[in-house]
Motif scaffolding. Sequence first.
Motif, short mmCIF file in Angstrom:
data_model
loop_
_atom_site.label_atom_id
_atom_site.label_comp_id
_atom_site.label_asym_id
_atom_site.label_seq_id
_atom_site.Cartn_x
_atom_site.Cartn_y
_atom_site.Cartn_z
N ALA A 1 0.83 -1.20 0.00
CA ALA A 1 0.00 0.00 0.00
C ALA A 1 0.86 1.26 0.00
N VAL A 2 2.10 1.14 0.49
CA VAL A 2 2.96 2.33 0.56
C VAL A 2 3.64 2.54 -0.79
N PRO A 3 3.39 3.69 -1.43
CA PRO A 3 4.07 3.93 -2.72
C PRO A 3 5.58 4.10 -2.49
N ALA A 4 6.35 3.74 -3.52
CA ALA A 4 7.80 3.84 -3.39
C ALA A 4 8.22 5.30 -3.33
N LEU A 5 7.62 6.11 -4.18
CA LEU A 5 8.03 7.52 -4.27
C LEU A 5 6.79 8.35 -4.59
N VAL A 6 6.61 9.41 -3.85
CA VAL A 6 5.47 10.30 -4.08
C VAL A 6 5.96 11.73 -4.19
N PHE A 7 5.59 12.40 -5.26
CA PHE A 7 5.74 13.86 -5.34
C PHE A 7 4.37 14.43 -5.05
N ASP A 8 4.25 15.18 -3.95
CA ASP A 8 2.96 15.68 -3.56
C ASP A 8 2.95 17.20 -3.72
N ASP A 9 2.45 17.67 -4.86
CA ASP A 9 2.32 19.10 -5.11
C ASP A 9 3.65 19.85 -4.92
N VAL A 10 4.73 19.30 -5.52
CA VAL A 10 6.07 19.86 -5.32
C VAL A 10 6.27 21.12 -6.16
N LEU B 1 9.41 24.30 -10.83
CA LEU B 1 8.37 23.30 -10.61
C LEU B 1 7.14 24.00 -10.05
N ARG B 2 5.97 23.73 -10.67
CA ARG B 2 4.76 24.44 -10.23
C ARG B 2 3.71 23.47 -9.73
N GLY B 3 4.04 22.70 -8.71
CA GLY B 3 3.05 21.81 -8.16
C GLY B 3 2.98 20.50 -8.92
N VAL B 4 4.06 19.72 -8.82
CA VAL B 4 4.11 18.42 -9.51
C VAL B 4 3.62 17.34 -8.56
N SER B 5 2.65 16.55 -9.00
CA SER B 5 2.20 15.40 -8.22
C SER B 5 2.34 14.15 -9.08
N LEU B 6 3.12 13.20 -8.58
CA LEU B 6 3.34 11.93 -9.28
C LEU B 6 3.51 10.85 -8.23
N ARG C 1 7.26 24.17 -1.65
CA ARG C 1 5.88 23.82 -1.31
C ARG C 1 5.72 22.34 -1.61
N GLY C 2 4.84 21.67 -0.88
CA GLY C 2 4.64 20.26 -1.11
C GLY C 2 5.79 19.44 -0.55
N GLU C 3 5.74 18.14 -0.75
CA GLU C 3 6.85 17.32 -0.24
C GLU C 3 7.03 16.06 -1.07
N VAL C 4 8.20 15.45 -0.88
CA VAL C 4 8.51 14.19 -1.51
C VAL C 4 8.51 13.13 -0.43
N ARG C 5 7.82 12.01 -0.67
CA ARG C 5 7.88 10.92 0.30
C ARG C 5 8.56 9.71 -0.34
N VAL C 6 9.53 9.16 0.38
CA VAL C 6 10.27 8.01 -0.11
C VAL C 6 9.92 6.83 0.80
N LEU C 7 9.27 5.84 0.25
CA LEU C 7 8.78 4.69 1.03
C LEU C 7 7.99 5.17 2.24
N GLY C 8 7.17 6.19 2.02
CA GLY C 8 6.26 6.64 3.07
C GLY C 8 6.77 7.78 3.93
N ASP C 9 8.10 7.99 3.97
CA ASP C 9 8.63 9.05 4.84
C ASP C 9 9.02 10.28 4.04
N GLU D 1 5.11 21.55 -14.95
CA GLU D 1 3.83 20.92 -14.62
C GLU D 1 3.68 19.62 -15.38
N VAL D 2 2.99 18.66 -14.77
CA VAL D 2 2.71 17.41 -15.46
C VAL D 2 1.54 17.67 -16.41
N VAL D 3 1.74 17.45 -17.73
CA VAL D 3 0.64 17.68 -18.66
C VAL D 3 -0.09 16.39 -18.98
N ALA D 4 0.59 15.26 -18.85
CA ALA D 4 -0.09 13.99 -19.12
C ALA D 4 0.66 12.89 -18.40
#
Lengths: 272, 340
Positions: A3-12, A22-27, A60-68, A219-222
């Motif tokens: 359930a824990v994603p390996a890597l999260v970009f949360d509105d970076v 970077l203007r709010g990248v979420s991946l 702004r936003g944060e990066v999470r690596v294996l949940g942290d 920004e992520v376009v697609a």
Amino acid sequence: MSAVPALVFDDVALRLGVREVLRGVSLELAPGEILALAGANGAGKTTLLRVASGVLRAQRGEVRVLGDPGHALAPRELARRLAVVPQDVSIPFPFRAGEVVLMGRSPHARRFGLDAGEDVARAREAMQRLGILALADRSMLELSGGERQLVVAARAFAQQPKVLLLDEPTAHLDLRRRIELLAHVRDFAAAGGSALVVSHDLELAARVCDRLALLAEGEVVAVGPPAEVMQPRWLREAFGIDARVLAGPDGVPLLVPQFPPARADAGGGEIA
Amino acid sequence: MRVLSAGRVLGVLSALLVLTLAAMVIGVLTGPADLSPEQVVSSLLNAEATPAVNDIVRKVRVPRVLLAALVGASLAVAGVLFQALLRNPLADPYVLGVSGGAALGGIAALTLGASLGLAAGAVPLAAFAGAVLATVLLYAIANVRGFVSATHLLLTGVVFNAFASAGIVFLASLAGFGEGNRIFLWLIGSLSAARVDLAGWVAAFLVIALAVAWPAGRALNLLALGEEAARQLGVDVARQQRVLLLANSLLVGAAVSVAGLVGFVGLIVPHLLRLLVGPDHRLLVPAAALAGAAFLVICDTVARTLLGARELPVGAITALLGGPLFLLLLRRHHARAFAP
């Protein structure tokens, strides 16, 4: 666990000087997934990798690596989870290729550490797989750009990360080496690792990735399966080009870019 | 594949230790006074040697050789640290003006010390402070957003050295260090007027710096790859840089406070060692301490004996060797920077 994603970009978001890079990248990158990332020069791809690897900090936003959150992890702990294959390598000292690969073991070594048997075994294995074991005792100063790139790729594999970030890993490689390196990334993912691959070679990246993301002006376009993202509309938005997209024999689309009309005043040719 | 095993570290360091001890023995046995090895040994063993022989061996040669070893070790390790931190094999505390800063600090303490009633320890401490300030200045000018330009570094060093030399001459003249000879020796680097009472300080600075730098060998390797790579391989970059630059300033302050501006040791010794044992800092740092000691003891022995009773400043010997090497490296560095 899965359930824990390996890597999260949360509105970076990140501004360097006056430029909003970077203007709010979420991946999100799932365990075992390969995500390819493409976009025009200056779209923010390398910056995004720098934020993930802790070199830059998101404003702004944060990066999470294996949940942290990445910025909350000690550099050593982050380096055990995540490794980077950089775009360019220049080393001003005559380190041998094998020594550079062994440096990938640093996050696992004791602080004062000599090279332990396991470290050497991992380094040899990584070089063996990338076909560069024969370079182990050559000085980095004597290697070609492509060879150096394989050495730092081997270093990243020797680091035994859960997440691998590759920045244009194939830029200096010939076609066979490109395929071999990407096949190795695919095996890494099949074993449960996750990889984010920045590449300008869309067709090749599309053949190994599960999803493709296009970045334009921070920004992520697609983002989605390669066949859905490699469409004229998104290519125009990300790269500002017109391209025809054909169905490839293996299901991955083929791109036929349209060149702008020829211009007579571009120089060259006969001297008047 | 070249691997750093305990056996390799012990092998290299014991070979260098033998070399260093051999250099020190030769240094004690050699000098303008014509003493036989038996006389020297019996004086060292405090046997029935004459007081004159005792004075030469125990009050002149032994302290001189020990100081040369301490100064050489400090300068060579400082060169190694600087080269890794600036990612430039041309970096040397002398060339970059950090020694100049230390010398300026040291001379300030020397000239003002008497009137302010400062203890002897004020000289190395002031030299350390001068080295720190010169380093801060160097980084402020040459380091632009993490990118250190080699040209800026070298130019800053050259100009700062000229400034420091002028400051030294000015301060020394003000204080009436009249006999220009002492100023001259301080500027060119010499052990002939070295203050033996500072040996304890120098040794302490060297030990502290080595205790910081040797365990950081792995971090130095990674920093030599670049700040970004170091961070990505788990190094707390800013913290390590601060600590190592302070260690570097301790080394330079220690060396300069007894010997003045001895140049190029930090360039010659690390360069030769990289050819012999490779660039791994886990080995290079302690190896540079031993080889630097051996190197300066040999140079100083040559300086004491080459012209008979007339003594050369050891800084002249190291500069005669180091200058051409620096130019050769600069040429090669330049060629590589423009290689395809």
